[in-house]
Design an enzyme around this catalytic site. Sequence first.
Site, PDB file in Angstrom:
ATOM      1  N   LYS A  14       0.828  -1.218   0.000  1.00  0.00           N
ATOM      2  CA  LYS A  14       0.000   0.000   0.000  1.00  0.00           C
ATOM      3  C   LYS A  14       0.862   1.268   0.000  1.00  0.00           C
ATOM      4  CE  LYS A  14      -2.398  -1.022   3.791  1.00  0.00           C
ATOM      5  NZ  LYS A  14      -1.859  -2.345   4.195  1.00  0.00           N
ATOM      6  N   ARG A  90     -10.132   0.361   8.289  1.00  0.00           N
ATOM      7  CA  ARG A  90      -9.756  -1.025   8.569  1.00  0.00           C
ATOM      8  C   ARG A  90     -10.902  -1.797   9.206  1.00  0.00           C
ATOM      9  NH1 ARG A  90      -3.869   0.192   8.907  1.00  0.00           N
ATOM     10  NH2 ARG A  90      -2.703  -1.753   8.900  1.00  0.00           N
ATOM     11  N   ARG A 129      11.200  -6.168   5.177  1.00  0.00           N
ATOM     12  CA  ARG A 129      11.079  -4.732   5.455  1.00  0.00           C
ATOM     13  C   ARG A 129      11.606  -4.410   6.853  1.00  0.00           C
ATOM     14  NH1 ARG A 129       5.143  -2.249   5.064  1.00  0.00           N
ATOM     15  NH2 ARG A 129       4.877  -3.311   7.052  1.00  0.00           N
ATOM     16  N   ARG A 135      10.590  -0.565  12.285  1.00  0.00           N
ATOM     17  CA  ARG A 135       9.258  -0.718  12.896  1.00  0.00           C
ATOM     18  C   ARG A 135       9.238  -1.916  13.832  1.00  0.00           C
ATOM     19  NH1 ARG A 135       4.449  -0.078   8.517  1.00  0.00           N
ATOM     20  NH2 ARG A 135       3.447  -1.315  10.154  1.00  0.00           N
ATOM     21  N   ARG A 146      -0.879  -9.551  12.941  1.00  0.00           N
ATOM     22  CA  ARG A 146      -1.483  -8.490  12.112  1.00  0.00           C
ATOM     23  C   ARG A 146      -2.312  -9.108  11.000  1.00  0.00           C
ATOM     24  NH1 ARG A 146       3.763  -5.336  10.617  1.00  0.00           N
ATOM     25  NH2 ARG A 146       2.420  -3.964   9.391  1.00  0.00           N
TER      26      ARG A 146
HETATM   27  P1  AMP Z   1       0.121   0.309   9.026  1.00  0.00           P
HETATM   28  O1  AMP Z   1       1.284   1.233   8.971  1.00  0.00           O
HETATM   29  O2  AMP Z   1      -1.042   0.789   8.174  1.00  0.00           O
HETATM   30  O3  AMP Z   1       0.490  -1.121   8.732  1.00  0.00           O
HETATM   31  O4  AMP Z   1      -0.424   0.341  10.526  1.00  0.00           O
HETATM   32  C1  AMP Z   1       0.379  -0.101  11.610  1.00  0.00           C
HETATM   33  C2  AMP Z   1      -0.490  -0.360  12.838  1.00  0.00           C
HETATM   34  O5  AMP Z   1      -1.134   0.868  13.219  1.00  0.00           O
HETATM   35  C3  AMP Z   1      -1.619  -1.349  12.641  1.00  0.00           C
HETATM   36  O6  AMP Z   1      -1.179  -2.692  12.817  1.00  0.00           O
HETATM   37  C4  AMP Z   1      -2.603  -0.908  13.719  1.00  0.00           C
HETATM   38  O7  AMP Z   1      -2.192  -1.332  15.003  1.00  0.00           O
HETATM   39  C5  AMP Z   1      -2.452   0.608  13.690  1.00  0.00           C
HETATM   40  N1  AMP Z   1      -3.405   1.216  12.727  1.00  0.00           N
HETATM   41  C6  AMP Z   1      -3.108   1.875  11.569  1.00  0.00           C
HETATM   42  N2  AMP Z   1      -4.220   2.278  10.931  1.00  0.00           N
HETATM   43  C7  AMP Z   1      -5.263   1.856  11.705  1.00  0.00           C
HETATM   44  C8  AMP Z   1      -6.673   1.931  11.563  1.00  0.00           C
HETATM   45  N3  AMP Z   1      -7.254   2.516  10.501  1.00  0.00           N
HETATM   46  N4  AMP Z   1      -7.428   1.384  12.550  1.00  0.00           N
HETATM   47  C9  AMP Z   1      -6.867   0.800  13.630  1.00  0.00           C
HETATM   48  N5  AMP Z   1      -5.555   0.669  13.805  1.00  0.00           N
HETATM   49  C10 AMP Z   1      -4.735   1.187  12.853  1.00  0.00           C
END
Ligand code: AMP
Length: 191
Positions: A14, A90, A129, A135, A146
């Site tokens: 993404k 999400r 990654r 991270r 996840r």
């Molecule tokens: P990402 O960078 O999009 O993979 O997000 C990393 C983490 O942030 C996720 O595993 C969630 O714990 C949290 N997170 C990011 N976006 C959301 C969302 N829209 N709703 C809930 N948790 C989120």
Amino acid sequence: MLNIVIFGAPGSGKGTQSDLMIKEYGLEHISTGDVLRAEIKNETELGKIAASYMDNGKLVPDSLIIDILAGVLDSKGGDINGVIFDGFPRTIAQAEALNKMLEGRGESVSAVIGLEVEDDELVSRIIARGKTSGRSDDNEETARKRLETYYSQTLPLKDFYIGENKYVAIQGQGSVEEIFADIKRTIDALI
Ligand code: AMP
């Protein structure tokens, strides 16, 4: 305005594809994951709460994340080409909230681009990654959590957006350029 949701499991590409869309179409990028990581880095209260969910592969509660998204959206002026929503929504509740927020601005979701990638590939991409991302959630154990969260809470959104006639499936395996060419065809058909 183009309001594109880029959708897919963790590791589906993404962020990478968002960067290319920003360059090609001059869109604004809203990544809730990036917003949360900035809060953690700045050691804010919100960051502390968010980290406890993120490090366990869980979703940050809807009420918190919807407020964050609304704030970020408000901070973007009216004079923009459009927005890429990356990592949001999400959950169904978040998707409904997004529809309402956009409706309030006389806008709607233009399309949902779903990057479809097999599980084994997702996990190996996240582990790779993790070597450079810094991270704390890019490790095999958290990646698998996840993914479970994705299947139970986020994947139902695919049917939600199919029902709204917005979902476009994109084969997310292949070269970055090939995948972007498919995305470009989808967006070009919208403008
Ligand atoms: P990402 O960078 O999009 O993979 O997000 C990393 C983490 O942030 C996720 O595993 C969630 O714990 C949290 N997170 C990011 N976006 C959301 C969302 N829209 N709703 C809930 N948790 C989120």
